[in-house]
Every structure is written in structure tokens, then in C-alpha cells.
Design an enzyme around this catalytic site. Structure first.
Site, PDB file in Angstrom:
ATOM      1  N   LYS A  57     -12.153  -2.091   7.908  1.00 35.80           N
ATOM      2  CA  LYS A  57     -11.271  -2.746   8.631  1.00 35.80           C
ATOM      3  C   LYS A  57     -11.640  -2.602  10.095  1.00 35.80           C
ATOM      4  CE  LYS A  57      -7.668  -2.882   5.184  1.00 35.80           C
ATOM      5  NZ  LYS A  57      -7.759  -4.287   4.658  1.00 35.80           N
TER       6      LYS A  57
ATOM      7  N   ASP B  39      -1.239   6.665   6.585  1.00 33.97           N
ATOM      8  CA  ASP B  39      -2.639   6.050   5.862  1.00 33.97           C
ATOM      9  C   ASP B  39      -2.576   4.837   7.220  1.00 33.97           C
ATOM     10  OD1 ASP B  39      -4.073   4.026   5.312  1.00 33.97           O
ATOM     11  OD2 ASP B  39      -2.715   3.450   3.436  1.00 33.97           O
TER      12      ASP B  39
ATOM     13  N   TRP C 227       0.882  -1.121  -0.027  1.00 34.13           N
ATOM     14  CA  TRP C 227       0.105  -0.064  -0.020  1.00 34.13           C
ATOM     15  C   TRP C 227       0.907   1.314  -0.032  1.00 34.13           C
ATOM     16  CZ3 TRP C 227      -4.072  -1.859  -2.111  1.00 34.13           C
ATOM     17  CH2 TRP C 227      -4.665  -2.729  -1.853  1.00 34.13           C
TER      18      TRP C 227
END
Length: 360
Positions: A196, A172, A102
Site C-alpha cells: 500500500k 498493524d 482486519w
């Protein structure tokens, strides 16, 4: 109904109490004769949901008044572009620490916007660890430093962040926000997809220092401009109303449970059960991440060969465990144990891990 033992990496498990509350509101929210997903985003009922959700998040994470909370769309993947579009100054550089897939994608999108460089990386070691903060090099002309606090694919997590920076720290936190206390003042901007630890896919939380809002360029398209969303209280266009409602319910659940400190305690307890099962297996299971970088959210491990791995996943599914296959880029197995995964589910998984080893 028998519930699955859900260890999916995302979208992930939701608290059963949240699902039960939402079920009641689906047809008739607060007696108004409409489901919550039918509400106008301009109605007073949804305005109350929107405001209450922001207040819950501010209180749970102790977000100072000088930070704006935005509810946006497009997931963390859109933030890969919005961050440099809004914060990367002309003639400047964006610095990225690479710790997995990511962060690689975030860097790639930033390079489409302007000059973006690697400040540190653990790629050569197959992302088994988080770089030491002493390894991070930030060019003098940098606009910000970007990190990914938890790496779902590789099972690593930052346990101490870069401090006393001369540039804003951008993070992030899609897969570990709300899982432990954080010092918001250490960050210039935090973003997180909700699917999540916060609720449903569809809403992305952005926490941004108000000073950074001045960096947004008027020439940006309105939907990509942080200032526009802040000025409209995240209601510039039709927001993901159902996802924001679920976010509210998850935050209420977290508050009733005892807040972020209680969640951290439970997360450490859950992770210890699985890492103990791996470490005490005599090499039957091997953790992917180095011990000092282990994630409390995603426990990754491998078995001796593909045949054993397939047998493990197959038998796990037959026993009710869902989502234990590792990401295709790493292989092996992965158990995602986000906030909503109950301790008793993790206890059952640890027991299964031990029993499978004994049989094989």
C-alpha cells in the site's frame, strides 16, 4: 503511455520515478549483467540492498537502535498468527481493539493460539469511528494490546494512540506506515504489508523491540520465530528479493521528497480536497466515517442509491479513474490516496466528484 489514475486499495499506486528506475535495473543491475530479481540473496549486491533498505527505513521513521527491523513474507495476515505465537505468554491474554475487518481477522487468528479478548470495539456502529482510549479495557494478565492504525475498508484511522500502557502496544500499520511521523518508542512491535505505502506485495516489514525477541519460544517452527529471522538478518531463507529492492526505491523516493513530514503534509492536502468535496455536496455524498476518525489514506463515501453509485463508478472509469468501488462489505465508493498517489490525481478526482454531482 497514458497512466491510469490509480486509487486502488492495494496493491496500490507506485511512484512513477520508482517504476522508471526499476525499469532500468530489470535487465542490468549496476552493470553486472543480471536483472535485480536474478541476484543471489547471498551476493554482496543483494546484501547491500538489504542493509541499505533497513538503514533508509530506520532513518525515515527515526527507529531507535533497540528495535530490530525484519523483512518477512506472508503479508500482515501471517503476522496475525506470528504475533500471538511469539508474544502471547502461556496463561496470559492478548487484548485486541476492533475497528474493522482486519482487526477482526487478527483477533480470530490469535484465538487459535491462546486466550484473546476484545478490549474495545466500534462494531455496533458499523465501524464508523475509532473507540476512545478511555473505552479500552486491558485485563491485568494481558501480554499485549493490538490495534490496526488505519482501516482501509471503513476509512477510519487512529489519530491518537493508547499511551502509558503496562503492556506492549502492537500495531498493524499496513495501510498508513510512512504516511506521517510516529513515535516508535510507543510501540513494542509494528508490522506492515508493503503493497500500500511501501512498495510491492511480497515483503512484510516488522519493527520489534529487541526485548520482545526473548519472548519467542524455541519450540516454534523456525519460519515463525522472530528470533530466528533477527539472528539471520532476515536471510534465514530466500527472501522476496525484488520486493525488498522496490521497498528500497520507495524509501529513497520518500527521502528525496522530503521525508515523512513532507508526506504527511501532502496526505493532509489530498484528503482535505476529497472530504471538502463530500462535505460541501449538500448530502449528495455521505462520508462513512465520523469526522474525528477520518482516514488520510482511504476516503470512503456513499451516494443516495445503488443506481447512482454504479453510474458514478462507470463514468469515473471512463474518465480514467481506477479502483473507486467500495469494499463489498460497506458498498459505496472508496478512494485510496496513499503516499504515491500524486496530488494532481486527487485534484482531478475532486473535480470529477463535483462535476458528477452537478450533472445529477
Amino acid at each position: 503511455m497514458k497512466r491510469a489514475l490509480n486509487f486502488n486499495a492495494g496493491p496500490a499506486a507506485l511512484p512513477e520515478a520508482v517504476l522508471a528506475k526499476a525499469e532500468k535495473d530489470m535487465m542490468n543491475y549496476r552493470g553486472i549483467g543480471m536483472g535485480v530479481m536474478e541476484l543471489s540473496h547471498r551476493s554482496k549486491e543483494f546484501e547491500e540492498i538489504n542493509d541499505h533498505t533497513k538503514n533508509l527505513l530506520r532513518n525515515l521513521l527515526t527507529i531507535p537502535d533497540e528495535y530490530e527491523i525484519l523483512f518477512l513474507q506472508g503479508g500482515a495476515s501471517l503476522q496475525f498468527s506470528m504475533v500471538p505465537m511469539n508474544l502471547l505468554e502461556e496463561g496470559s491474554t492478548a487484548s485486541y481493539v476492533l475497528t474493522g475487518t482486519w482487526s477482526e481477522k487478527a483477533l480470530k487468528e490469535a484465538q487459535k493460539v491462546g486466550n484473546a479478548v476484545v478490549a474495545a470495539s466500534s462494531k455496533n456502529a458499523n465501524y464508523r469511528s475509532i473507540p476512545n482510549t478511555s473505552e479500552i479495557y486491558i485485563p491485568a494478565e494481558s501480554s499485549y494490546l493490538h490495534i490496526t492504525t488505519n482501516n482501509t475498508i471503513y476509512g477510519t484511522q487512529w489519530h491518537s494512540i493508547p499511551e502509558r500502557l503496562q503492556v506492549p502496544l502492537i500495531a498493524d500499520m499496513s495501510s498508513d506506515i510512512l504516511s506521517r511521523p510516529i513515535n516508535i518508542s510507543s510501540y513494542g512491535l509494528i508490522y506492515a504489508g508493503a503493497q500500500k505505502n511501501l512498495g510491492l506485495s511480497g515483503v512484510t516489514v516488522v519493527i520489534i523491540h529487541k526485548d520482545l525477541l526473548n519472548s519467542s519460544k524455541p519450540s516454534l517452527p523456525s519460519m515463525l520465530n522472530y528470533q530466528v529471522h533477527a539472528a539471520s538478518k532476515s536471510l534465514y531463507n530466500t527472501p522476496p528479493t525484488l520486493s525488498i529492492y522496490f521497498l528500497m526505491l520507495v524509501l529513497q523516493w520518500a527521502e528525496e521528497l522530503g521525508g515523512v513530514k513532507k508526506l504527511e503534509q501532502l496526505n493532509k492536502q489530498k484528503a482535505a480536497l476529497l472530504y471538502d468535496a463530500i462535505d460541501s455536496s449538500g448530502g449528495f455524498y455521505t462520508g462513512h466515517s465520523e469526522e474525528k476518525s477520518r482516514s488520510l489514506m482511504n476516503v470512503t463515501f456513499t451516494l443516495d442509491n445503488d443506481l447512482l453509485t454504479s453510474a458514478f463508478i462507470h463514468e469515473a472509469e471512463e474518465s480514467g479513474f481506477i479502483g473507486l468501488a467500495g469494499h463489498r462489505s460497506v458498498g459505496g465508493c472508496r478512494a485510496s490516496i496513499y503516499n504515491a498517489v500524486p496530488l494532481e490525481h486527487v485534484e482531478k478526482l475532486a473535480d470529477f466528484i463535483n462535476r458528477f454531482r452537478s450533472r445529477n
